[in-house]
Design an enzyme around this catalytic site. Structure first.
Site, PDB file in Angstrom:
ATOM      1  N   THR A 137      -6.827   2.920   3.392  1.00 12.65           N
ATOM      2  CA  THR A 137      -7.291   1.766   2.619  1.00 12.65           C
ATOM      3  C   THR A 137      -7.335   0.491   3.458  1.00 12.65           C
ATOM      4  O   THR A 137      -6.554   0.336   4.408  1.00 12.65           O
ATOM      5  CB  THR A 137      -6.338   1.564   1.412  1.00 12.65           C
ATOM      6  OG1 THR A 137      -6.557   0.282   0.844  1.00 12.65           O
ATOM      7  CG2 THR A 137      -4.870   1.640   1.820  1.00 12.65           C
ATOM      8  N   ASP A 138      -8.192  -0.446   3.053  1.00 12.62           N
ATOM      9  CA  ASP A 138      -8.239  -1.763   3.715  1.00 12.62           C
ATOM     10  C   ASP A 138      -6.941  -2.538   3.505  1.00 12.62           C
ATOM     11  O   ASP A 138      -6.655  -3.487   4.239  1.00 12.62           O
ATOM     12  CB  ASP A 138      -9.442  -2.576   3.237  1.00 12.62           C
ATOM     13  CG  ASP A 138      -9.478  -2.852   1.735  1.00 12.62           C
ATOM     14  OD1 ASP A 138      -8.587  -2.359   1.004  1.00 12.62           O
ATOM     15  OD2 ASP A 138     -10.409  -3.557   1.283  1.00 12.62           O
ATOM     16  N   GLU A 139      -6.145  -2.121   2.499  1.00 11.53           N
ATOM     17  CA  GLU A 139      -4.933  -2.894   2.184  1.00 11.53           C
ATOM     18  C   GLU A 139      -3.912  -2.846   3.320  1.00 11.53           C
ATOM     19  O   GLU A 139      -3.007  -3.682   3.377  1.00 11.53           O
ATOM     20  CB  GLU A 139      -4.324  -2.413   0.869  1.00 11.53           C
ATOM     21  CG  GLU A 139      -5.321  -2.501  -0.270  1.00 11.53           C
ATOM     22  CD  GLU A 139      -4.698  -2.515  -1.655  1.00 11.53           C
ATOM     23  OE1 GLU A 139      -3.523  -2.883  -1.787  1.00 11.53           O
ATOM     24  OE2 GLU A 139      -5.411  -2.154  -2.607  1.00 11.53           O
ATOM     25  N   TYR A 163       2.924  -0.130  -1.573  1.00 17.94           N
ATOM     26  CA  TYR A 163       1.789   0.807  -1.487  1.00 17.94           C
ATOM     27  C   TYR A 163       1.142   0.743  -0.108  1.00 17.94           C
ATOM     28  O   TYR A 163       1.012   1.757   0.583  1.00 17.94           O
ATOM     29  CB  TYR A 163       0.749   0.489  -2.573  1.00 17.94           C
ATOM     30  CG  TYR A 163      -0.600   1.132  -2.319  1.00 17.94           C
ATOM     31  CD1 TYR A 163      -0.742   2.517  -2.318  1.00 17.94           C
ATOM     32  CD2 TYR A 163      -1.737   0.346  -2.070  1.00 17.94           C
ATOM     33  CE1 TYR A 163      -1.975   3.113  -2.064  1.00 17.94           C
ATOM     34  CE2 TYR A 163      -2.966   0.927  -1.822  1.00 17.94           C
ATOM     35  CZ  TYR A 163      -3.091   2.313  -1.817  1.00 17.94           C
ATOM     36  OH  TYR A 163      -4.313   2.896  -1.558  1.00 17.94           O
ATOM     37  N   LYS A 167       0.956   3.530   2.993  1.00 16.51           N
ATOM     38  CA  LYS A 167      -0.306   4.037   3.541  1.00 16.51           C
ATOM     39  C   LYS A 167      -0.368   3.763   5.050  1.00 16.51           C
ATOM     40  O   LYS A 167      -0.793   4.620   5.830  1.00 16.51           O
ATOM     41  CB  LYS A 167      -1.507   3.391   2.842  1.00 16.51           C
ATOM     42  CG  LYS A 167      -1.704   3.810   1.396  1.00 16.51           C
ATOM     43  CD  LYS A 167      -2.032   5.281   1.201  1.00 16.51           C
ATOM     44  CE  LYS A 167      -3.407   5.661   1.709  1.00 16.51           C
ATOM     45  NZ  LYS A 167      -3.725   7.087   1.354  1.00 16.51           N
TER      46      LYS A 167
HETATM   47  P1  NAD Z   1      -5.695   8.339  -7.804  1.00 12.93           P
HETATM   48  O1  NAD Z   1      -4.369   7.717  -8.108  1.00 12.93           O
HETATM   49  O2  NAD Z   1      -6.777   8.258  -8.817  1.00 12.93           O
HETATM   50  O3  NAD Z   1      -5.497   9.895  -7.492  1.00 12.93           O
HETATM   51  C1  NAD Z   1      -4.424  10.374  -6.715  1.00 12.93           C
HETATM   52  C2  NAD Z   1      -4.346  11.886  -6.890  1.00 12.93           C
HETATM   53  O4  NAD Z   1      -3.276  12.363  -6.064  1.00 12.93           O
HETATM   54  C3  NAD Z   1      -4.018  12.315  -8.325  1.00 12.93           C
HETATM   55  O5  NAD Z   1      -4.856  13.381  -8.720  1.00 12.93           O
HETATM   56  C4  NAD Z   1      -2.564  12.756  -8.245  1.00 12.93           C
HETATM   57  O6  NAD Z   1      -2.230  13.775  -9.187  1.00 12.93           O
HETATM   58  C5  NAD Z   1      -2.469  13.268  -6.802  1.00 12.93           C
HETATM   59  N1  NAD Z   1      -1.097  13.195  -6.284  1.00 12.93           N
HETATM   60  C6  NAD Z   1      -0.252  12.135  -6.297  1.00 12.93           C
HETATM   61  N2  NAD Z   1       0.937  12.474  -5.783  1.00 12.93           N
HETATM   62  C7  NAD Z   1       0.842  13.782  -5.398  1.00 12.93           C
HETATM   63  C8  NAD Z   1       1.753  14.704  -4.785  1.00 12.93           C
HETATM   64  N3  NAD Z   1       3.005  14.362  -4.479  1.00 12.93           N
HETATM   65  N4  NAD Z   1       1.307  15.957  -4.534  1.00 12.93           N
HETATM   66  C9  NAD Z   1       0.049  16.348  -4.879  1.00 12.93           C
HETATM   67  N5  NAD Z   1      -0.845  15.527  -5.473  1.00 12.93           N
HETATM   68  C10 NAD Z   1      -0.453  14.245  -5.725  1.00 12.93           C
HETATM   69  O7  NAD Z   1      -6.138   7.708  -6.417  1.00 12.93           O
HETATM   70  P2  NAD Z   1      -7.599   7.337  -5.894  1.00 12.93           P
HETATM   71  O8  NAD Z   1      -7.932   5.979  -6.342  1.00 12.93           O
HETATM   72  O9  NAD Z   1      -8.508   8.458  -6.179  1.00 12.93           O
HETATM   73  O10 NAD Z   1      -7.323   7.255  -4.327  1.00 12.93           O
HETATM   74  C11 NAD Z   1      -7.399   8.425  -3.514  1.00 12.93           C
HETATM   75  C12 NAD Z   1      -7.049   8.053  -2.087  1.00 12.93           C
HETATM   76  O11 NAD Z   1      -7.951   7.062  -1.617  1.00 12.93           O
HETATM   77  C13 NAD Z   1      -5.650   7.476  -1.917  1.00 12.93           C
HETATM   78  O12 NAD Z   1      -5.095   8.004  -0.735  1.00 12.93           O
HETATM   79  C14 NAD Z   1      -5.876   5.976  -1.793  1.00 12.93           C
HETATM   80  O13 NAD Z   1      -4.884   5.378  -0.997  1.00 12.93           O
HETATM   81  C15 NAD Z   1      -7.239   5.940  -1.115  1.00 12.93           C
HETATM   82  N6  NAD Z   1      -8.064   4.745  -1.405  1.00 12.93           N
HETATM   83  C16 NAD Z   1      -8.319   4.387  -2.701  1.00 12.93           C
HETATM   84  C17 NAD Z   1      -9.137   3.282  -2.941  1.00 12.93           C
HETATM   85  C18 NAD Z   1      -9.494   2.849  -4.357  1.00 12.93           C
HETATM   86  O14 NAD Z   1     -10.132   1.816  -4.533  1.00 12.93           O
HETATM   87  N7  NAD Z   1      -9.139   3.606  -5.387  1.00 12.93           N
HETATM   88  C19 NAD Z   1      -9.659   2.534  -1.885  1.00 12.93           C
HETATM   89  C20 NAD Z   1      -9.368   2.948  -0.570  1.00 12.93           C
HETATM   90  C21 NAD Z   1      -8.575   4.059  -0.355  1.00 12.93           C
END
Ligand code: NAD
Length: 347
Positions: A137-139, A163, A167
């Protein structure tokens, strides 16, 4: 041909990613590893889960090293797209423990399992064919002042929340596994995503749901925190591009060049809903309610994605204007999904 493992495939981005790639001819089988936290829902994979011939589901917690190793071995995994994480900043402030164990330890177990499988001389996998894509993430870069240039891949990490710190720590582990062991790993760092299947705890779905219910629409602080917004489908295409064309050891920024203050974004959502749902009475902007700011709230993020564009040819296809309208329409049409995923006691 790939035996592709997607972790976190029942979450927001993971489920969109599975839809995006499942029919690619390069994929022999696609394994979704997810333990189904409050954020993971198999409803997100309707039409694929239990029906698609190439798709398999493993309900496994990343923190269970033996199980992670079993999945990699049993399915002879050649490619990994690692998305599973605790992802909500507010939850990381009130309860950081799961962010440390899932995001850091879970990534460590996954790296160890891939290393053991891919570098085992008895394995059928040819080392140069395998890839590990870590989705970050950009964060991790921390906060930008209003006029500062956007983050590049060379910007040092300066995470400010539990968070983003978790990451950044996982990013460093991935980097070290490439540098020390030669694991063919790449890292992507993306800006804020929006689109269908986003759990209603993040800004856009919370705002849409509040406006539809004619309830106060919470906006942190003065609403002037700026984020770079990208449609989730554009993120998914960027991830596939990096998986198939990226160079091991490299990091790629992903962003939409779409900076918007939270307040302006929420105002746009109000106007779209007033236009699409006139029966609600209009003037949705009057529902906007400022609430006390999140502790340590980063003021601005902006991503420079020039490397991904010039080296690998990726460009976003959506603008925020069209993407937000489509997203509102999706939520209006999927109120049953909202009820279903928010019904669990852990929500
Ligand atoms: P989300 O919270 O919607 O989904 C996370 C998924 O991971 C869920 O299905 C959850 O059940 C699973 N999970 C969590 N802990 C787990 C564990 N211990 N074992 C197995 N599965 C587990 O998240 P998202 O928004 O879809 O983000 C997905 C990825 O993308 C993350 O790594 C996040 O850091 C990154 N990201 C998200 C964004 C955003 O805007 N949402 C932006 C940049 C990067």
């Amino acid at each position: 041909m790939m035996n592709l493992l997607i972790t976190g495939g029942a979450g927001f981005i993971g489920s969109n990613l599975i839809r995006h790639v499942i029919d690619k001819p390069e994929i022999a089988k696609l394994v979704n590893l997810d333990c189904l936290t409050y954020a993971g829902h198999l409803e997100n994979l309707e039409g694929i889960h239990a029906t698609h011939p190439r798709y398999l589901f493993e309900q496994v917690d990343l923190r269970n090293q033996n199980e992670v190793t079993r999945v990699i071995r049993q399915h002879d995994i050649t490619h990994v797209m690692h998305l599973a994480a605790e992802s909500h900043v507010d939850r990381s402030i009130t309860a950081p423990g799961d962010f440390i164990t899932t995001n850091i330890k879970g990534t460590f177990y996954l790296l160890q399992s891939c290393r053991a499988h891919w570098f085992n001389p008895a394995s059928s996998i040819q080392d140069p064919a395998s890839r590990f894509l870590h989705v970050s993430t950009d964060e991790v870069f921390g906060s930008l002042s209003p006029d500062a240039p956007a983050f590049t891949e060379a910007t040092p990490c300066a995470p400010n929340s539990p968070y983003s710190a978790s990451k950044a720590a996982s990013d460093m582990l991935v980097r070290s596994y490439h540098h020390t062991y030669g694991l063919p790993a790449m890292i992507t760092r993306c800006s804020n995503n929006y689109g269908p299947y986003q759990f209603p705890e993040k800004l856009i779905p919370v705002a849409i749901q509040s406006i539809l219910a004619r309830q106060p629409v919470p906006v942190y602080g003065d609403g002037m925190n700026v984020r770079d917004w990208l449609h989730v489908a554009d993120h998914c295409e960027a991830l596939w591009t990096v998986l198939t064309q990226g160079v091991p050891g490299e990091t790629y920024n992903i962003g939409g060049c779409n900076e918007h203050a939270n307040l302006h974004l929420v105002q746009q959502l109000c106007d779209i809903i007033d236009d699409l749902q006139p029966a609600l009475g209009g003037n949705s902007r009057s529902l906007i309610t400022f609430v006390p700011d999140r502790p340590g709230h980063d003021r601005r993020y902006a991503m420079d994605a020039a490397k991904l564009t010039f080296e690998l040819g990726w460009r976003p296809a959506h603008t925020v204007e069209t993407g937000l309208r489509e997203t509102v329409e999706w939520y209006v049409q999927h109120q049953d999904w909202v009820k279903s995923v928010t019904a669990s006691p852990t929500h």
